[in-house]
Design an enzyme around this catalytic site. Structure first.
Site, short mmCIF file in Angstrom:
data_model
loop_
_atom_site.label_atom_id
_atom_site.label_comp_id
_atom_site.label_asym_id
_atom_site.label_seq_id
_atom_site.Cartn_x
_atom_site.Cartn_y
_atom_site.Cartn_z
N ASP A 1 9.37 2.82 -0.77
CA ASP A 1 8.38 3.43 0.10
C ASP A 1 8.74 3.04 1.53
O ASP A 1 8.37 1.97 2.00
CB ASP A 1 6.99 2.96 -0.27
CG ASP A 1 5.90 3.53 0.64
OD1 ASP A 1 6.25 4.18 1.66
OD2 ASP A 1 4.72 3.31 0.36
N LYS B 1 5.61 9.24 8.87
CA LYS B 1 5.43 8.70 10.21
C LYS B 1 6.50 9.18 11.20
O LYS B 1 6.37 10.24 11.79
CB LYS B 1 5.35 7.17 10.14
CG LYS B 1 4.14 6.68 9.35
CD LYS B 1 3.93 5.20 9.45
CE LYS B 1 2.81 4.70 8.55
NZ LYS B 1 1.47 5.18 8.89
N TYR C 1 0.85 -1.19 0.00
CA TYR C 1 0.00 0.00 0.00
C TYR C 1 0.89 1.23 0.00
O TYR C 1 1.80 1.35 0.81
CB TYR C 1 -0.89 0.00 1.24
CG TYR C 1 -1.76 1.23 1.37
CD1 TYR C 1 -2.84 1.44 0.52
CD2 TYR C 1 -1.51 2.17 2.37
CE1 TYR C 1 -3.64 2.56 0.66
CE2 TYR C 1 -2.31 3.30 2.51
CZ TYR C 1 -3.37 3.49 1.64
OH TYR C 1 -4.17 4.60 1.78
#
Length: 429
Positions: free
Chosen positions: A239, A267, A144
């Site tokens: 990613d 994050k 994702y």
């Protein structure tokens, strides 16, 4: 463990927000029941509006590597907020955090800050297309990369085919240039690149998959991606929104010694505040506006609060022994859980890379989305709710990673294992 106030809050929220939430997984559709509405968090624990206390292994989906409300981060934010929350203008804080990131990630010679992981991946792909002049991209099933249209795709009928939209509102023309391959299937990827390689602008991958549960890369998989993309002229994008500063200080690219062309972060680099970033080789990043023709902008990008929290977080993570301690906590937890499952002969696979981990109730290794989907869903739901009622907060989906923080104590680990043992005992009766 009562959650009457949470139930009331949920009903109220559903009247004004789709599903009562700001992000779908929070609605507990994957496990059923009422999500606890969180009132506060400190260290490794969170408390809901009913006053229930939980040991937290979600950690705001990864950023809380130091634990919640770390006193040094709180102090830094309190000081920063006195000077204003957003200026829409350059600040020294941006330069300082960018320098720290470039120092930790040698592949990132320049960095552009954005506000989310979705923005980071979307922008990195646009840059790759701008650099190469090509249109197609390759992603992997089960990985994702945010909710940009071209990335919300599922695999087609073959092992490596153009994707099909997985969300209403995405037209087929948007994803016709997205090729979906199977994670950890290097031969399938190689075949896709033989067929389309000269049209492929970039290959984007979670170097450690975290959105089908935690799934490590097979030996040689990442190196194979690097070698094949170099030959084809496609850019390799890591990613590392989830893995950055988590599986190692320098992320998965340090752990596996692979140098991607572009990297996406998020994050942890915001210390719990919304943030994202993408970066890579200087000659690529100089294609980004205002230096180059690839346009990307953001009013709140690089805002002083997120930059302050990120700087303080990375400072604390750079202290000696931090990742050794994180490994010790993580291994004690997953080794203890594994011992319980094996003792009670409960089929399981526990995948872990650093402070990312997942439990799969299956009898065979989990290496890709197909094997992850064999997880025993009903058993996971029972397990999840037993732990929740026992004061252990896991992600409310079998397809999400769990996270350990530096704030988790030996007592937290012991209690978690004890609650899991109680579940195992009831499961085998």
């Amino acid at each position: 463990m009562g959650r009457d106030k949470s139930a009331g809050q949920f009903e109220r929220a559903k009247r004004v927000m789709p599903g009562g939430v700001s992000s779908p997984v929070r609605a507990f559709n994957g496990v059923g029941g009422i999500p606890p509405f969180i009132a506060k968090a400190k260290g490794s624990h969170i408390w809901d509006v009913d006053g229930n206390e939980y040991i937290d292994y979600v950690g705001s989906w990864g950023p809380a590597i130091l634990g919640h409300a770390h006193p040094k981060i709180v102090a830094a934010l309190n000081e920063a907020i006195e000077n204003g929350t957003s200026f829409g203008a350059p600040t020294e804080l941006e330069t300082e955090l960018a320098s720290m990131i470039c120092g930790a990630y040698p592949s990132m010679e320049m960095v552009r800050f954005v506000n989310s992981g979705t923005e980071a991946t979307m922008s990195a792909i646009r840059l790759a297309r701008g650099v190469t002049g090509r249109s197609k991209i390759v992603k992997f099933e089960g990985c994702y990369h945010g909710h940009a249209d071209s990335l919300l795709v599922k695999a087609g009928s073959g092992a490596a085919t153009c994707g099909e939209p997985t969300s209403a509102g995405i037209i087929e023309e948007t994803v016709k240039h997205t090729i979906v391959c199977r994670y950890n299937d290097l031969s399938g990827f190689e075949n896709a690149m033989k067929a389309h390689g000269r049209e492929v602008a970039c290959v984007i991958v979670e170097p450690v998959a975290g959105n089908m549960g935690c799934v490590p890369p097979a030996e040689g998989f990442l190196k194979g991606l690097r070698d094949i993309t170099k030959k084809s002229g496609a850019l390799l994008i890591f990613d590392e929104v989830m893995t950055g500063f988590r599986v190692a200080f320098g992320g998965a690219q340090e752990l596996y010694n692979i140098k991607p062309d572009l990297t996406c972060l998020g994050k942890i680099i915001g210390g719990g505040l919304p943030v994202g970033a993408y970066g890579g080789r200087r000659d690529f990043m100089e294609k980004v506006s205002p230096l180059g023709p690839v346009y990307q902008a953001g009013t709140l990008s690089g805002n002083p609060l997120a930059m302050t929290a990120g700087i303080k977080t990375i400072e604390l993570l750079s202290e000696p022994g931090v990742y050794k301690k994180l490994e010790e906590i993580s291994s004690a937890l997953t080794d203890g859980i594994k011992e319980v499952f094996d003792e009670f002969k409960i089929p399981n696979r526990i995948n872990r890379v650093g402070a990312m981990w997942s439990i799969f109730f299956t009898g065979r290794p989990v290496t890709d989305f197909v094997s992850a989907a064999e997880n025993d869903g009903p058993k996971f739901r029972k397990f999840f709710h037993f732990l929740l009622d026992g004061g252990i907060y896991l992600a409310p989906s079998p397809f999400e990673s769990a996270f350990v923080s530096l704030a988790h104590s030996k007592d937290d680990v012991r209690k978690t294992i004890d609650v899991i043992k109680l579940w195992a005992e009831t499961e085998k009766k």
